[in-house]
Design an enzyme around this catalytic site. Structure first.
Site, mmCIF file in Angstrom:
data_model
loop_
_atom_site.group_PDB
_atom_site.id
_atom_site.type_symbol
_atom_site.label_atom_id
_atom_site.label_comp_id
_atom_site.label_asym_id
_atom_site.label_seq_id
_atom_site.Cartn_x
_atom_site.Cartn_y
_atom_site.Cartn_z
ATOM 1 C CB THR A 38 -0.946 -0.027 1.228
ATOM 2 O OG1 THR A 38 -1.777 -1.175 1.093
ATOM 3 C CG2 THR A 38 -1.823 1.202 1.318
ATOM 4 C CE1 TYR A 51 -6.131 -0.022 0.045
ATOM 5 C CE2 TYR A 51 -4.040 -0.091 -1.141
ATOM 6 C CZ TYR A 51 -4.840 -0.497 -0.082
ATOM 7 O OH TYR A 51 -4.351 -1.390 0.821
ATOM 8 C CB THR A 117 0.668 -3.865 6.372
ATOM 9 O OG1 THR A 117 -0.629 -3.873 5.783
ATOM 10 C CG2 THR A 117 1.266 -2.474 6.311
ATOM 11 C CE LYS A 190 -2.705 -5.321 8.196
ATOM 12 N NZ LYS A 190 -2.881 -5.287 6.725
ATOM 13 C CD GLU A 312 -5.441 -30.180 27.270
ATOM 14 O OE1 GLU A 312 -6.383 -30.931 26.991
ATOM 15 O OE2 GLU A 312 -5.513 -28.933 27.212
HETATM 16 N N1 ASP Z 1 -2.725 -5.865 0.841
HETATM 17 C C1 ASP Z 1 -1.739 -4.865 1.084
HETATM 18 C C2 ASP Z 1 -0.385 -5.547 1.085
HETATM 19 O O1 ASP Z 1 -0.068 -6.237 2.011
HETATM 20 C C3 ASP Z 1 -2.008 -4.164 2.377
HETATM 21 C C4 ASP Z 1 -0.990 -3.143 2.824
HETATM 22 O O2 ASP Z 1 0.061 -2.964 2.276
HETATM 23 O O3 ASP Z 1 -1.272 -2.465 3.845
HETATM 24 O O4 ASP Z 1 0.335 -5.403 0.140
#
Ligand code: ASP
Length: 355
Positions: A38, A51, A117, A190, A312
């Site tokens: 992103t 986006y 992310t 995350k 367990e």
């Molecule tokens: N889907 C995106 C990615 O991991 C989300 C982001 O970058 O925040 O490339």
């Protein structure tokens, strides 16, 4: 103008020039390795949620933050340009090889990786295990594209470069810098799908903070990273053994588990319920698979706490390994790297405690 005065002005200018160029020479060399996400994304509207990630090349990502040149000598390289849900072993190997090369040749004092992310924590942990130098390697990204109101990418990148350039970032392993906080690769996760404060380390918290480029650390990562270890990659490593993850749930169909065990995978991480528990039927399938040579790691779908040995489940009897406090997705990475070294099970178990 008298001659003495003119001489003084000339000397002053020379001093000024010298100190400016010395400052430039002394600036840390930071390589920005871009992978997409992103932070390289863009949308049609500043307030709409739609986006596309991974559209801008590294030059544009760097040019968006001209302030970077005040704190480091920046160079940029494009490793790939993908959304991080498309991240894979092939790019991890490429990243690790390039970072090791940059440090070996003295071409960088620190590395910043811009990354989506979604799988940032996985890439961070993979590099934590495979970068053979103690220099800073920082991953950053953004939750909002540059076109959005209050986009977070520019400050995250500035802060990541500041952390990569800070002398006290040395020998702390690979780190993630997001939303003014510094996390170590092992514990970071995350934890929010859309909020800019998306990352946390449930067990240890952040190891530092970075505010407008001012870096402070409050802790050291408690586990090792491999500049001291046996997990370094060979220069000819082109792939890693296939390891799958299965997520446990009430009423799980053990035939599905069995089918996955029989696909030819070399390792399996079972993200069980509670303390990594499989149902009775799944336990029977995993025990048989382990006997037939599949390396089975018991991890947990619970976000906090370790999976403990012989609780367990009688791990010693079945030859299972426990993940300790590693998430299933990071357990998979450690297991892939351990399997390519052909280590015996007790040695693999020890890696899960040490790394
Ligand atoms: N889907 C995106 C990615 O991991 C989300 C982001 O970058 O925040 O490339």
């Amino acid at each position: 103008m008298n001659k003495k005065f003119l001489n003084k002005i000339i000397i002053c200018h020379i001093f000024l020039l010298l100190s400016v160029s010395l400052a430039a020479v002394a600036m840390p060399k930071i390589s920005v390795l871009a992978t997409g996400g992103t932070i390289a994304g863009s949308g049609a509207s500043s307030t709409g949620s739609a986006y596309k990630a991974a559209v801008s090349p590294v030059e544009k990502v760097i040019a968006a933050v001209p302030e970077l040149s005040n704190i480091a000598k920046i160079s940029g390289e494009q490793i790939c340009n993908i959304s991080s849900q498309d991240m894979k072993v092939e790019y991890w190997l490429k990243l690790a090889a390039r970072i090791n090369q940059l440090f070996r040749l003295g071409l960088a004092d620190g590395v910043v990786i811009t990354h989506g992310t979604d799988t940032m924590e996985e890439t961070a942990y993979f590099l934590n295990l495979t970068v053979a130098y103690d220099k800073p390697v920082i991953l950053t990204g953004s939750m909002r594209p540059g076109s959005a109101l209050s986009a977070d990418g520019a400050m995250n990148l500035y802060n990541a470069v500041a952390v990569a350039a800070a002398p006290n970032s040395i020998n702390k392993g690979v780190m993630v810098v997001m939303n003014d906080r510094v996390y170590s690769a092992r514990g970071v996760k995350k934890c929010d799908t859309i909020n800019p404060a998306a990352f946390s380390d449930q067990e240890n918290g952040p190891i530092g903070r970075v505010n407008y480029g001012k870096v402070s650390f409050n802790a050291r990562p408690d586990k090792r990273h491999t500049y001291q270890s046996a997990l370094k990659l060979g220069i000819f490593t082109a792939s890693l053994p296939e390891v799958a993850i299965i997520y446990g749930y009430a009423g799980i169909n053990s035939e599905i588990v069995e089918a996955i065990c029989n696909t030819g995978i070399k390792g399996l991480v079972y993200a069980g319920v509670g303390n990594g528990n499989p149902s009775e039927e799944v336990l029977a399938v995993l025990a048989k698979a382990s006997e037939n040579g599949l390396t089975v790691v018991r991890a947990s779908r619970v976000p906090g706490g370790p999976v403990t040995l012989d609780a367990e489940v009688d791990d010693t009897k079945y030859g299972f390994i426990v993940s300790d406090s590693l998430t299933p997705q990071k357990s998979r990475i450690l297991l892939m790297l351990a399997l390519q070294k052909n280590l015996a099970k007790p040695a693999i178990q020890q890696l899960f405690f040490d790394y």
